[in-house]
Design a protein around this motif. Structure first.
Motif, PDB file in Angstrom:
ATOM      1  N   ARG A   1    -132.216   7.212  16.643  1.00  0.00           N
ATOM      2  CA  ARG A   1    -132.442   5.626  15.871  1.00  0.00           C
ATOM      3  C   ARG A   1    -131.648   6.540  14.110  1.00  0.00           C
ATOM      4  N   LEU A   2    -131.706   7.416  14.571  1.00  0.00           N
ATOM      5  CA  LEU A   2    -130.746   8.021  12.719  1.00  0.00           C
ATOM      6  C   LEU A   2    -129.188   7.192  13.449  1.00  0.00           C
ATOM      7  N   ILE A   3    -128.855   8.265  14.491  1.00  0.00           N
ATOM      8  CA  ILE A   3    -127.193   8.143  15.576  1.00  0.00           C
ATOM      9  C   ILE A   3    -127.093   5.908  16.154  1.00  0.00           C
ATOM     10  N   SER A   4    -127.674   5.674  16.068  1.00  0.00           N
ATOM     11  CA  SER A   4    -127.875   4.303  16.468  1.00  0.00           C
ATOM     12  C   SER A   4    -127.082   3.633  14.862  1.00  0.00           C
TER      13      SER A   4
ATOM     14  N   GLY B   1    -123.418  14.111   8.632  1.00  0.00           N
ATOM     15  CA  GLY B   1    -123.895  15.482   7.886  1.00  0.00           C
ATOM     16  C   GLY B   1    -124.501  15.259   6.462  1.00  0.00           C
ATOM     17  N   ASN B   2    -123.869  13.751   6.125  1.00  0.00           N
ATOM     18  CA  ASN B   2    -124.536  13.796   4.595  1.00  0.00           C
ATOM     19  C   ASN B   2    -126.153  12.916   4.938  1.00  0.00           C
ATOM     20  N   SER B   3    -125.559  11.847   5.829  1.00  0.00           N
ATOM     21  CA  SER B   3    -126.684  10.688   6.636  1.00  0.00           C
ATOM     22  C   SER B   3    -128.302  11.790   6.666  1.00  0.00           C
ATOM     23  N   LEU B   4    -127.370  12.999   8.127  1.00  0.00           N
ATOM     24  CA  LEU B   4    -128.511  13.823   8.260  1.00  0.00           C
ATOM     25  C   LEU B   4    -129.215  14.364   7.126  1.00  0.00           C
ATOM     26  N   ALA B   5    -129.056  14.534   6.542  1.00  0.00           N
ATOM     27  CA  ALA B   5    -129.716  15.766   5.771  1.00  0.00           C
ATOM     28  C   ALA B   5    -130.144  15.036   4.654  1.00  0.00           C
ATOM     29  N   THR B   6    -130.169  13.625   3.927  1.00  0.00           N
ATOM     30  CA  THR B   6    -130.567  12.868   3.672  1.00  0.00           C
ATOM     31  C   THR B   6    -132.051  12.412   4.386  1.00  0.00           C
TER      32      THR B   6
END
Length: 420
Positions: free
Chosen positions: A254-257, A392-397
């Protein structure tokens, strides 16, 4: 659906920009004429980026203050900050190490059939301007107004943390001020929506201007280096997403999308600032709470530049290979550790990756003029670095949100609107 349409239009703008840039480059092959034409085309991108920069400081300040104030106590701030820094340091080490491994496996600098520049050639980059001491000194703003005027995100974060913690400590007495700042953040987010409507035009202009001046021929000349660097970035994306899936499970899909739009925007404009507001909006849909997003994301833009970190080791070893100056494994490990510290001064430094690399070349007795081998295509490289920083920052958050007990929705699900 609206987000998907905007992503599609941004992609179409990028493709059209490449085609128009190619046509301009062929019609006006003279470098000075092409540069002049590109200057007029890039006015559209400049206007868009100026609009984005106009809202970055108030956006970071208002959202971060409200987020910290709503945490309620300094223990929560310290806990979340500690988790964020743990992820940032780990991701930075992985990025630097992976860049080192990939450049040694692929060896893009070997047998380089390009005329190497003289070792004394100037690069016009002040390598001495970046050090850990300067970074620590630069960390604390002399003036909150000056920090906002200069869009110094790290300094704004420091001031906002003090402001938010103080507001939380005062409790009800500061509630009226927090409410005003919260409403202000909603206004800024509304302005952000207006500005993002111009994104496809800005993307078109950015690509057209770049290809007009550089031409697609430069992509052929440096094809091996570009392909191998982007291959390395692809490996880094897989590693980061695999690490994220350990915490997010299926939520990582979902994050990737959700981050397709900021990813494309960051890639096409090579500007992290351009992607920042829309990244915030998309992470809320995961969902991640506003207090986590407003706290972790600005910190990530200062401490978690994964794409830029990988490029530092990749480009430095590439230059050593191009000059046939071998570096031993201990020297390369030492370089990695040095970069781990000095690269934290990247935030707010123009052409930061090149400045960090220049400083590293000097430290390890490599010809600083080797930067001239990559400066010509740095725009194309910066596009990949910026897009990687967005991932990277989206994933970290998202991971920090999961550590705080927030559960991402499965792919295709819709998040409920968050309360202010």
């Amino acid at each position: 659906m609206r987000s998907q349409r905007l992503t599609l239009v941004i992609f179409i703008g990028m493709v059209l920009g490449i085609l128009v840039g190619y046509a301009c480059n062929k019609l006006w092959p003279d470098p000075q004429t092409a540069k002049s034409i590109a200057g007029y085309i890039s006015l559209l991108t400049d206007i868009f980026l100026r609009l984005i920069k106009m809202i970055i400081a108030p956006l970071v300040f208002t959202t971060l203050v409200v987020g910290v104030a709503h945490m309620g106590d300094t223990k929560a701030v310290g806990r979340i900050g500690g988790k964020a820094m743990l992820w940032f340091v780990s991701a930075s080490l992985v990025s630097l190490l992976l860049g080192l491994i990939m450049v040694n496996i692929l060896r893009p600098g070997d047998h380089l059939n390009l005329p190497l520049p003289d070792a004394g050639t100037a690069t016009n980059l002040n390598a001495a301007s970046l050090s850990l001491k300067d970074f620590v000194t630069h960390l604390v703003p002399k003036s909150a107004v000056e920090a906002m005027a200069n869009n110094e995100i790290l300094q704004i974060v420091v001031f906002s943390l003090f402001f938010g913690v103080a507001a939380a400590a005062l409790g009800e007495r500061a509630q009226a001020v927090v409410n005003i700042i919260d409403e202000t953040s909603q206004i800024i987010l509304k302005i952000t929506g207006y500005i993002m409507g111009l994104a496809p035009i800005a993307v078109f202009a950015a690509m057209a201007a770049t290809v007009t001046t550089q031409g697609v021929g430069i992509l052929v000349t440096y094809g091996k280096y570009l392909v191998e660097f982007y291959l390395s970035l692809g490996v880094l994306w897989l590693v980061l997403l695999a690490a994220g899936s350990l915490f997010l499970g299926n939520g990582v899909f979902r994050l990737i999308s959700l981050i397709r739009e900021p990813f494309l925007l960051g890639f096409s404009t090579a500007s992290s600032e351009a992607a920042y507001p829309v990244t915030m909006a998309q992470l809320e849909k995961l969902p991640v709470s506003k207090k986590i997003i407003s706290f972790v994301l600005p910190m990530g833009y200062s401490f978690n530049l994964d794409g830029s970190m990988m490029y530092c080791t990749f480009a430095t070893i590439f230059i050593s290979q191009a000059y046939n100056i071998p570096l031993s494994i201990p020297q390369q490990v030492t370089m990695l550790l040095v970069l781990m510290l000095t690269s934290k001064g990247m935030a707010g430094v123009p052409r930061a990756s090149l400045v960090v690399i220049a400083a590293t070349l000097v430290s390890f007795n490599l010809p600083e003029a080797g930067l001239l081998l990559i400066i010509g295509i740095d725009q194309f490289l910066d596009m990949g670095r910026t897009a990687t920083n967005v991932i990277g920052n989206s994933l970290a958050t998202a991971v920090i949100g999961r550590w705080e007990g927030e559960e991402p929705l499965p792919a295709g699900a819709q998040a409920e609107p968050q309360a202010a």
